[in-house]
Scaffold this active site. Structure first.
Site: not given
Ligand code: PEP
Length: 706
Positions: A462-464, A549, A551, A621, A627, A667, A688-689
Site C-alpha cells: 500500500n503505497w499510500k 483503511h 487512515e 491492521e 506506520g 510495520s 505500507g512503508g
Molecule cells: C498500512 O498502512 O497498511 C500499513 C500496514 O502500514 P505500515 O506497514 O507502514 O505500518
C-alpha cells in the site's frame, strides 16, 4: 527494456564471477606465492619485517579463499544483496590499491592473478574500474540476478565451495601448487628459457646518477657525468625503462660460487646427466625436519655419480648454521632469493635437472624415500620427465567439485519443481472436488483445513500518498523485474495512488504482480468532483481495491455505511476487495479489539452473499501498529486472525472461512515477516512503508520461501 536490464545485470555478474573465481583460484593454489606478494606490499608500505610470516601466510590463504568464494556466490546468486555489497567494498579497496600502484609504481606486478596472468599496473587499474562499475550495478539491482539454486539449499553450495578451496589451498601448501604457472615448471629447459629469440628487441634503460657537492644534489646521465670533477661525490643511481624489449621467461637465473666469485650457471646447466638442486631462499627459515631424507638423497647422488648442490640466498652464517643443524656436506652456491622462491614453492624444495631440463620437483614433505631411490635414475620413473598431467588434474577438479555442484543444482531444481507440481496438483484437485459439490465430504474438509493448500498467500503493498508518477513507475518496474528474476511463492499485489494505476499497469507482468487502488468512490458516477469510481479503477487494468483503511476512516470520515456502498460498487465492477479492520490503542487497552473488529466486518462486508464473499480479502491492521514501527507480536496477530476466521465461519460457514485469505498489516518488515507468516492463520501481509523499497518488499515476499 526490463529484459535488457536483467541481461545487463547478469552480464556484469558473469564478468565479476569469472574474474573472482579465476583470480581466487590461481592465488589459492599458490599460497606461498601469494604470501610473497603480500610481503612485497608490506615492504612497499615500509612494514617489511613487522608482520610475522605466519600471519602473511594465513592472510594469503584466507584472502584467496574469500575471493574464490565471493566469485562462486556471485555465480550462483547466493545472498544476492549481501554479496553484491561485499563485492563492491572489495572492489573499492582493490581499485584504490591499483590506483596507488599505477601512480607510484612501488610494485611492478600487482599479483591479482598470481603467476597465471601478468598485467601492467595501468592494465590492472583499468580492469578494476570496469569490475567496480559491474559491482555497483549488482549492488543497485541485486535482485535482478537470476538464481540457480533455491534459498533452502544455498548453504550446501557455500560450505562445499569454502571447503573445496581451503582443501585445494592447503594441499598446494603441503605439496606443491596444483598447477605450476611459473617459468620453472617440469619440462622447462632453463637454458632455453633464458634465450633471446633471434632479432628480439632488448629492453632500453636510462640510468641516472645522483651526486652531491657542497650539500647540493644533482642528477647526471652517462653523457654529462662529471668524470673529471672529483668534487662531486657519487650517492646513488636510478634506472628507468625507456623501451620495454623482449624479456625471456627466465631472466634472473644465475649460480655463483660466493667464495671464488665463479659463475657456475652454464657449467651446471650444460652438464650431461642428472643434477639435484636443493633450493632454499633462506636457510634460516627452512624446515629442517626432513634433513635425514635430504642426506640420504645426497648419499644416493654421490653413489651414482650425480651432482647435488644447495642453492640459497643466505649468508655464510646461515649456511654454517644449516650445516651444523643438519650435518649437510653438499656444496652451497648462491642464487637470487626471489629466483629461488620462484623455482619451487617449498623451503627447502628439491629439483632434479637432466641436462638443464627440470624433470622433477619435490616439496620438503614429498622428498623421495630410500625405497623409491632403489636403482640408478635412468631405471626409475622419477629419472624421466613425467607426462604432462594438467588434464588429469582438471578432470579431478571437475569430478571433486564441479560435478557435485552441478548435481546439487540439478537436484535442487528438481526438488523445487516437484514441490511446485505437487502443490499445483493439490490445488487443482481440491478445486475440482469443490466444484463438483463434494465440499461436504470429510476428505475435502481435511484438505480445506490446510490453509496453504486452499487459500492464497498474499503480500500486498500500500503505497499510500507517496511517489510521483515517474518514481512510482520506476518502483513498479523494479519490483516486477525482481520478481521476474526470482519467482514469488505467493500472490503479490501493489496498490498505488489513482494517478499511477494506468501507467503502472503497463509495466507489470499480470501473471506475477496484481494491481490495486487504495480507495474508490461510494458513488457509481456523476457530479462528484475529485472522486474516482470503481469502474474507473477497473478500467485502468487494476484488479483490487483497498477499502476501510484506518487512515480513510480516521481522516476522511469513512463510516461503516459508506464503506458498505464502496464494497458493493467495487464487487459490482469486478474488483477484489482488500477490506481493512483493526482497533485503536485505547480499544486494545480496554480489551475491546474483538468487539471492534467484528463490528467493522458486520457493518461493511457481512451483508455479502457467499459468492461475493469469495472476492473479499481481509486485512487486520491494528491502528497502533500502522506506520509506528510497533508490530503486533506474531502471537497477538495470530490470535486476532484466528478470531476473525471464527467470526467469518459463524457467518459463512467453516469451509468459506478456511478459504478466506486474512492478512496482517502494521510495520511488517523483512525482519519480522517470516515469523508472522509462520502462524497458521496469517495468510500474508498488507505492507505500507516497507512496500516503497523494492528490496524490502521483496524481502517480505521472500519470507514465504522456505
Ligand atoms: C498500512 O498502512 O497498511 C500499513 C500496514 O502500514 P505500515 O506497514 O507502514 O505500518
Amino acid at each position: 527494456m526490463n529484459r535488457l536490464k536483467i541481461f545487463f545485470v547478469n552480464l556484469c555478474r558473469a564478468l565479476l564471477a569469472i574474474t573472482f573465481v579465476f583470480s581466487g583460484f590461481v592465488k589459492a593454489i599458490d599460497p606461498l606465492g601469494t604470501q610473497y606478494k603480500i610481503g612485497d606490499y608490506l615492504e612497499a608500505l615500509g612494514l617489511a619485517g613487522q608482520v610475522p610470516e605466519w600471519i602473511q601466510l594465513m592472510t594469503s590463504v584466507v584472502l584467496s579463499a574469500v575471493e574464490f568464494l565471493l566469485g562462486m556466490l556471485i555465480l550462483l546468486a547466493i545472498q544476492r544483496r549481501l554479496v553484491s555489497k561485499l563485492t563492491t567494498l572489495f572492489m573499492i579497496f582493490m581499485t584504490g590499491i591499483t590506483l596507488w600502484l599505477t601512480i607510484g609504481n612501488p610494485i611492478q606486478d600487482c599479483g591479482c592473478f598470481g603467476d597465471a596472468l601478468r598485467l601492467t599496473n595501468a592494465q590492472t587499474f583499468g580492469k578494476n574500474v570496469v569490475l567496480l562499475f559491474a559491482a555497483l550495478v549488482l549492488m543497485r539491482f541485486p535482485l535482478y540476478q537470476v538464481r540457480f539454486i533455491s534459498k533452502t539449499n544455498q548453504w550446501i553450495a557455500s560450505y562445499f565451495t569454502l571447503i573445496f578451496i581451503l582443501v585445494a589451498s592447503l594441499l598446494s601448501l603441503y605439496h606443491l601448487p596444483i598447477f605450476d604457472f611459473r617459468p620453472y615448471y617440469i619440462g622447462q629447459n632453463i637454458r632455453k628459457g633464458m634465450e633471446m629469440p633471434p632479432g628480439a628487441q632488448q629492453t632500453v634503460y636510462k640510468t641516472t646518477f645522483i651526486c652531491t657537492k657542497d650539500g647540493v644534489q644533482k642528477e647526471f646521465d652517462e653523457n654529462n657525468y662529471p668524470y673529471d670533477d672529483s668534487t662531486w661525490v657519487f650517492v646513488d643511481t636510478k634506472q628507468e625503462i625507456l623501451k620495454q624489449g623482449y624479456e625471456p621467461p627466465i631472466h634472473d637465473f644465475s649460480i655463483t660460487n660466493e667464495k671464488t666469485g665463479e659463475d657456475l650457471t652454464q657449467a651446471i646447466l650444460n652438464k650431461k646427466g642428472y643434477t639435484f638442486l636443493l633450493v632454499s631462499p633462506h636457510l634460516e627459515m627452512a624446515d629442517d625436519g626432513n634433513f635425514g631424507n635430504i642426506e640420504r638423497i645426497y648419499e644416493y647422488a654421490r653413489e651414482n655419480g650425480y651432482d647435488f648442490y644447495g642453492l640459497t640466498a643466505s649468508t655464510e652464517m646461515g649456511i654454517r648454521q644449516w650445516r651444523e643443524l643438519t650435518g649437510a656436506r653438499y656444496p652451497f652456491y648462491t642464487t637470487d632469493g626471489t629466483t629461488l622462491k620462484t623455482m619451487i614453492r617449498s623451503n627447502p624444495g628439491l629439483l632434479l635437472l637432466y641436462q638443464g631440463t627440470i624433470i622433477n620437483k619435490w616439496s620438503r614433505n614429498d622428498l623421495p624415500t630410500a625405497e623409491q631411490l632403489s636403482a640408478p635414475l635412468p631405471l626409475l620413473a622419477m629419472g624421466h620427465e613425467p607426462e604432462n598431467n594438467t588434464w588429469t588434474k582438471i578432470v579431478l577438479i571437475i569430478l571433486c567439485y564441479i560435478l557435485p555442484l552441478i548435481f546439487l543444482i540439478v537436484a535442487d531444481r528438481l526438488w523445487a519443481w516437484t514441490k511446485w507440481v505437487k502443490k499445483k496438483e493439490e490445488w487443482v484437485k481440491t478445486k475440482e472436488q469443490w466444484i463438483m459439490g463434494k465440499e461436504q465430504s470429510n476428505k475435502l474438509y481435511q484438505l480445506l483445513k490446510h490453509k496453504r493448500q486452499m487459500r492464497k498467500k498474499i503480500v500486498a503493498g500500500n503505497w499510500k500518498m507517496n511517489e510521483t508518477l515517474q518514481e512510482g513507475i520506476a518502483l513498479a518496474k523494479e519490483i516486477n523485474s525482481a520478481l521476474m528474476a526470482d519467482k514469488p511463492n505467493c500472490d503479490v499485489i501493489i496498490c498505488t495512488p489513482f494517478i499511477h494505476l494506468a501507467s503502472v499497469a503497463q509495466v507489470l507482468d499480470k501473471e506475477l504482480v496484481g494491481l490495486g487502488a487504495e480507495n474508490c468512490a461510494d458513488k457509481e458516477k456523476g457530479a462528484y468532483t475529485g472522486e474516482v469510481s470503481a469502474a474507473m479503477v477497473k478500467s485502468t487494468g487494476a484488479q483490487y481495491v483497498i477499502l476501510g483503511h484506518s487512515e480513510r476512516r480516521q481522516y476522511y470520515g469513512e463510516t461503516a455505511e459508506i464503506l458498505k456502498d464502496k464494497v458493493q460498487l467495487a464487487l459490482a465492477n469486478d474488483l477484489k476487495v482488500i477490506f481493512c479492520c483493526g482497533e485503536t490503542l485505547e480499544e486494545r487497552e480496554a480489551n475491546k479489539q474483538n468487539e471492534v473488529v467484528k463490528a467493522e466486518l458486520e457493518g461493511s462486508v457481512f451483508h455479502l452473499n457467499a459468492e461475493d464473499w469469495k472476492n473479499i480479502i481481509i486485512a487486520y491492521e491494528p491502528i497502533w501498529a500502522i506506520g509506528t514501527g510497533k508490530t503486533a507480536t506474531a502471537d497477538q496477530a495470530e490470535e486476532m486472525l484466528a478470531y476473525i476466521r471464527s467470526v467469518v465461519a459463524e457467518k459463512y460457514g467453516k469451509e468459506a472461512a478456511e478459504d478466506t485469505s486474512i492478512l496482517y498489516g502494521g510495520s511488517c518488515k523483512p525482519s519480522n515477516a517470516k515469523e508472522l507468516f509462520s502462524k497458521p492463520n496469517i495468510d500474508g501481509g498488507l505492507i505500507g512503508g516497507a512496500s516503497l523499497k523494492a528490496a524490502d518488499f521483496k524481502g517480505i515476499i521472500d519470507a514465504w520461501k522456505k
